[in-house]
Design a protein around this motif. Sequence first.
Motif, PDB file in Angstrom:
ATOM      1  N   ARG A 144      48.547 -32.561  34.172  1.00 35.66           N
ATOM      2  CA  ARG A 144      48.096 -32.327  35.776  1.00 35.66           C
ATOM      3  C   ARG A 144      47.399 -30.945  35.680  1.00 35.66           C
ATOM      4  NH1 ARG A 144      53.797 -33.138  38.567  1.00 35.66           N
ATOM      5  NH2 ARG A 144      54.431 -32.463  36.573  1.00 35.66           N
ATOM      6  N   PHE A 154      55.579 -40.651  41.965  1.00 37.39           N
ATOM      7  CA  PHE A 154      55.279 -40.088  40.676  1.00 37.39           C
ATOM      8  C   PHE A 154      56.303 -40.190  39.522  1.00 37.39           C
ATOM      9  CE2 PHE A 154      55.281 -36.397  38.081  1.00 37.39           C
ATOM     10  CZ  PHE A 154      53.950 -36.581  37.190  1.00 37.39           C
ATOM     11  N   THR A 183      51.672 -37.210  30.794  1.00 34.59           N
ATOM     12  CA  THR A 183      50.781 -37.141  32.098  1.00 34.59           C
ATOM     13  C   THR A 183      50.381 -35.604  32.179  1.00 34.59           C
ATOM     14  OG1 THR A 183      51.643 -39.333  33.098  1.00 34.59           O
ATOM     15  CG2 THR A 183      50.482 -37.444  34.372  1.00 34.59           C
ATOM     16  N   VAL A 237      56.450 -42.121  36.006  1.00 30.02           N
ATOM     17  CA  VAL A 237      56.571 -41.644  34.487  1.00 30.02           C
ATOM     18  C   VAL A 237      57.832 -41.766  33.833  1.00 30.02           C
ATOM     19  CG1 VAL A 237      54.766 -39.819  35.154  1.00 30.02           C
ATOM     20  CG2 VAL A 237      57.099 -39.400  35.386  1.00 30.02           C
ATOM     21  N   GLU A 271      58.944 -37.748  31.039  1.00 35.43           N
ATOM     22  CA  GLU A 271      58.399 -38.474  30.176  1.00 35.43           C
ATOM     23  C   GLU A 271      58.847 -38.947  28.868  1.00 35.43           C
ATOM     24  OE1 GLU A 271      53.942 -39.356  31.180  1.00 35.43           O
ATOM     25  OE2 GLU A 271      54.572 -37.487  31.717  1.00 35.43           O
ATOM     26  N   GLY A 315      47.880 -41.802  26.364  1.00 37.40           N
ATOM     27  CA  GLY A 315      48.517 -42.107  27.641  1.00 37.40           C
ATOM     28  C   GLY A 315      49.958 -41.945  27.947  1.00 37.40           C
ATOM     29  N   ALA A 358      49.569 -37.272  24.575  1.00 39.76           N
ATOM     30  CA  ALA A 358      48.883 -37.397  25.890  1.00 39.76           C
ATOM     31  C   ALA A 358      47.746 -38.094  25.690  1.00 39.76           C
ATOM     32  CB  ALA A 358      48.574 -35.700  26.319  1.00 39.76           C
TER      33      ALA A 358
END
Length: 309
Positions: free
Chosen positions: A279, A184, A277, A188, A164, A274, A271
């Motif tokens: 987790r 995924f 990401t 990203v 990212e 947005g 973060a």
Amino acid sequence: MRAVIARAGSPVVEVVDTPDREPGPGQVRIRVAAAAVNPVDSMVLEGAPVRFGLVPAREVFGLGWDVAGEVAGVGAGVTGFAVGDAVLGLRDRLDVRTGAQAEFVVLDADAVGPLPAGLDAIAAATIPLNGLTAWQGLELLDLAAGDTLVVTGAAGAVGGFTVELAAARGVRVVAVAGAADEDFLRGVGAEWFVARGPELADRIRAIVPGGADAALDAAMLGPDALDAVRGGGAFVALNAGAAPPALRGTRVHHVWVRADGARAAELAALADKGGLTLRVAGVIPLADAAEAYAPPTKGGLRGRWVLVP
């Protein structure tokens, strides 16, 4: 206060009562709201820091690097923090009796940064160690927009953040992970996806003729990942033991993460908007910390277990 520790020679983590600490000059005391569990904690439990000569032998080691919570005290000379401030931080010292997996932790003020009001402490606790490792690894690679980067272990915490952060800089990313993680990783920011397996370098070079400009080897594949990098390119390993020889004039680095509260705050702000990401694999009470150290029953863990006091 309660804290999670590892004892020399024991394969089981313990939650013990231990004396609380007040912040010294230049330090901040944090009431822990959430603390992540990382592979490095399991390495400490297994005795790796002593075995590799990073710290002297001792009976007890504190566990936990990542923390999110609120300021509970400030030491002399500390400015910019007040009791009650929401913060996150990183404990990057190995030789400590209590770490971030505790009810309170004391950190140097420059290891602590403000936490955005909109970011949940549990999710934020997954940022410091892995986010800073990814950021500092990218700084070593010194890539420009349009350059190509191979990220191995791209679906893991460091790898995912690297994908990212690199994509946000305009770097073209080749993500290497298990086939189930392709959607995924493309989501990203990965431009290309290559499933891990045999002939990895050849498959990457089929996508990026001549080889990529750089690699960040989060999966610690060593020579297999290095072979995907062009001559004179750059390579970052996550520790010195996983750094391959500097073949073909490749600049080989290893990244030892360092605490950086200001940068951690930037990552948290990203973060919150947005752009990163987060987790969380699940939330476990501090008293049941041993559950977070049990090996996954199948496959790899996506995200981090987070302990809450």
